[in-house]
Design a protein around this motif. Structure first.
Motif, PDB file in Angstrom:
ATOM      1  N   TYR A   2     -36.470 -17.376 -31.532  1.00 30.09           N
ATOM      2  CA  TYR A   2     -36.042 -18.270 -30.456  1.00 30.09           C
ATOM      3  C   TYR A   2     -36.135 -17.640 -29.072  1.00 30.09           C
ATOM      4  O   TYR A   2     -35.606 -18.187 -28.121  1.00 30.09           O
ATOM      5  CB  TYR A   2     -34.612 -18.756 -30.718  1.00 30.09           C
ATOM      6  CG  TYR A   2     -34.515 -19.640 -31.938  1.00 30.09           C
ATOM      7  CD1 TYR A   2     -34.826 -20.996 -31.853  1.00 30.09           C
ATOM      8  CD2 TYR A   2     -34.141 -19.125 -33.167  1.00 30.09           C
ATOM      9  CE1 TYR A   2     -34.751 -21.801 -32.971  1.00 30.09           C
ATOM     10  CE2 TYR A   2     -34.063 -19.933 -34.292  1.00 30.09           C
ATOM     11  CZ  TYR A   2     -34.367 -21.272 -34.184  1.00 30.09           C
ATOM     12  OH  TYR A   2     -34.304 -22.071 -35.287  1.00 30.09           O
ATOM     13  N   THR A  56     -36.744 -22.931 -41.039  1.00 27.18           N
ATOM     14  CA  THR A  56     -35.667 -22.561 -40.130  1.00 27.18           C
ATOM     15  C   THR A  56     -34.336 -22.430 -40.856  1.00 27.18           C
ATOM     16  O   THR A  56     -33.530 -21.555 -40.559  1.00 27.18           O
ATOM     17  CB  THR A  56     -35.549 -23.596 -39.001  1.00 27.18           C
ATOM     18  OG1 THR A  56     -36.802 -23.691 -38.325  1.00 27.18           O
ATOM     19  CG2 THR A  56     -34.472 -23.187 -38.006  1.00 27.18           C
ATOM     20  N   ARG A  85     -40.742 -26.168 -25.857  1.00 25.74           N
ATOM     21  CA  ARG A  85     -40.466 -25.500 -27.129  1.00 25.74           C
ATOM     22  C   ARG A  85     -39.487 -24.353 -26.905  1.00 25.74           C
ATOM     23  O   ARG A  85     -39.629 -23.587 -25.941  1.00 25.74           O
ATOM     24  CB  ARG A  85     -41.747 -24.971 -27.760  1.00 25.74           C
ATOM     25  CG  ARG A  85     -42.596 -26.055 -28.415  1.00 25.74           C
ATOM     26  CD  ARG A  85     -43.765 -25.443 -29.154  1.00 25.74           C
ATOM     27  NE  ARG A  85     -43.340 -24.503 -30.189  1.00 25.74           N
ATOM     28  CZ  ARG A  85     -43.140 -24.828 -31.463  1.00 25.74           C
ATOM     29  NH1 ARG A  85     -43.293 -26.073 -31.864  1.00 25.74           N
ATOM     30  NH2 ARG A  85     -42.778 -23.919 -32.341  1.00 25.74           N
ATOM     31  N   ILE A  86     -38.522 -24.210 -27.798  1.00 27.02           N
ATOM     32  CA  ILE A  86     -37.499 -23.184 -27.644  1.00 27.02           C
ATOM     33  C   ILE A  86     -37.612 -22.113 -28.722  1.00 27.02           C
ATOM     34  O   ILE A  86     -36.737 -21.257 -28.838  1.00 27.02           O
ATOM     35  CB  ILE A  86     -36.083 -23.799 -27.661  1.00 27.02           C
ATOM     36  CG1 ILE A  86     -35.816 -24.521 -28.983  1.00 27.02           C
ATOM     37  CG2 ILE A  86     -35.897 -24.743 -26.486  1.00 27.02           C
ATOM     38  CD1 ILE A  86     -34.377 -24.990 -29.145  1.00 27.02           C
ATOM     39  N   LYS A  87     -38.663 -22.174 -29.535  1.00 28.71           N
ATOM     40  CA  LYS A  87     -38.851 -21.138 -30.549  1.00 28.71           C
ATOM     41  C   LYS A  87     -40.340 -20.866 -30.724  1.00 28.71           C
ATOM     42  O   LYS A  87     -41.198 -21.634 -30.316  1.00 28.71           O
ATOM     43  CB  LYS A  87     -38.212 -21.533 -31.877  1.00 28.71           C
ATOM     44  CG  LYS A  87     -38.886 -22.686 -32.584  1.00 28.71           C
ATOM     45  CD  LYS A  87     -38.255 -22.925 -33.945  1.00 28.71           C
ATOM     46  CE  LYS A  87     -38.996 -24.005 -34.718  1.00 28.71           C
ATOM     47  NZ  LYS A  87     -38.450 -24.198 -36.074  1.00 28.71           N
ATOM     48  N   GLN A  88     -40.631 -19.730 -31.340  1.00 28.14           N
ATOM     49  CA  GLN A  88     -41.997 -19.339 -31.622  1.00 28.14           C
ATOM     50  C   GLN A  88     -42.559 -20.144 -32.800  1.00 28.14           C
ATOM     51  O   GLN A  88     -41.790 -20.627 -33.628  1.00 28.14           O
ATOM     52  CB  GLN A  88     -42.053 -17.845 -31.968  1.00 28.14           C
ATOM     53  CG  GLN A  88     -41.667 -16.933 -30.844  1.00 28.14           C
ATOM     54  CD  GLN A  88     -42.803 -16.746 -29.841  1.00 28.14           C
ATOM     55  OE1 GLN A  88     -43.719 -17.568 -29.737  1.00 28.14           O
ATOM     56  NE2 GLN A  88     -42.729 -15.667 -29.079  1.00 28.14           N
ATOM     57  N   ILE A  91     -43.546 -20.540 -27.818  1.00 22.91           N
ATOM     58  CA  ILE A  91     -42.255 -20.644 -27.147  1.00 22.91           C
ATOM     59  C   ILE A  91     -42.464 -20.856 -25.647  1.00 22.91           C
ATOM     60  O   ILE A  91     -43.358 -20.278 -25.040  1.00 22.91           O
ATOM     61  CB  ILE A  91     -41.395 -19.388 -27.415  1.00 22.91           C
ATOM     62  CG1 ILE A  91     -39.955 -19.603 -26.944  1.00 22.91           C
ATOM     63  CG2 ILE A  91     -42.003 -18.144 -26.782  1.00 22.91           C
ATOM     64  CD1 ILE A  91     -38.994 -18.518 -27.396  1.00 22.91           C
ATOM     65  N   THR A 164     -35.117 -28.710 -20.771  1.00 24.18           N
ATOM     66  CA  THR A 164     -36.063 -28.733 -21.880  1.00 24.18           C
ATOM     67  C   THR A 164     -36.740 -30.088 -22.058  1.00 24.18           C
ATOM     68  O   THR A 164     -37.454 -30.291 -23.040  1.00 24.18           O
ATOM     69  CB  THR A 164     -35.353 -28.355 -23.191  1.00 24.18           C
ATOM     70  OG1 THR A 164     -34.280 -29.280 -23.429  1.00 24.18           O
ATOM     71  CG2 THR A 164     -34.804 -26.937 -23.125  1.00 24.18           C
TER      72      THR A 164
END
Length: 211
Positions: A2, A56, A85-88, A91, A164
């Motif tokens: 994240y 996840t 996007r908040i995660k790989q 990201i 976001t």
């Protein structure tokens, strides 16, 4: 998963032995999953590919392509809704809002409606399944991710922006760092065909960062 880059002291689990953790971290670096950079550590190509396949919630490895519902949403001004996007992997890049299909989803349309409720807090939203896209992403000849996206389209003005979530002019999408195939999907969705299918092969640089 994240964050883009993390320092050693934030990466090390609480109460873990520093030398033991350093040993395992160096193993990840040596095996090409983690890269040491200015400011700490980040995921390398193998690491990015790994986190795209790991669940996840249950952390199981998914070797098949990811299947998602992706939302092409316009407001009355013609703007397109983008979500950061908040995660790989990818990201901080901007993408169309999406949700992953789950084994308990009884249908694709109901999975899309669930994504709308969970991501956008909208109830009973009418939408149309306009097409499917198969997206293959490579970085330095390494397969990074494969995704089958069911594209759903609708119009809405009742979505607030945030750090976001933002509305973007369609002709200015190239000003942003976009997740793979976003611009192509938006363009294809404007054709207003009854239904379409497209395949996209995308080259990606792991150095990309969204602003």
């Amino acid at each position: 998963m994240y964050v883009h880059t993390v320092r050693f002291r934030d990466l090390r689990p609480p109460k873990s032995d520093t030398n033991l953790f350093s040993y395992h971290l160096n193993k990840l670096v040596k095996n090409g999953l983690v890269l040491k950079v200015d400011g700490g550590y980040t995921l390398n190509l193998l690491g990015l590919s790994y986190v795209d396949r790991v669940g996840t919630k249950d952390k199981t490895i998914q070797m098949q392509p990811k299947i998602i519902t992706m939302l092409l949403i316009q407001n009355s001004d013609g703007d397109i809704l983008l979500q950061r996007r908040i995660k790989q992997p990818y990201i901080h890049a901007w993408t169309l809002p999406y949700g992953t299909l789950g084994i308990n989803d009884p249908s694709i349309i109901l999975a899309a409606k669930r994504a709308v409720r969970e991501k956008l807090r909208l109830q009973n939203q009418a939408m149309r399944h306009i097409g499917d896209c198969y997206i293959r992403v490579q970085a330095d000849s390494h397969m990074l991710s494969t995704t089958l996206a069911h594209i759903f389209k609708f119009n809405c003005d009742d979505i607030a922006t945030s750090d976001t979530m933002m509305w973007a002019r369609p002709h200015k999408l190239r000003e942003y760092v976009l997740a793979p195939a976003v611009e192509e999907i938006v363009s294809r969705g404007f054709f207003n065909d009854p239904f379409f299918f497209e395949e996209f092969d995308v080259s990606w640089s792991i150095s990309k960062k969204a602003s």
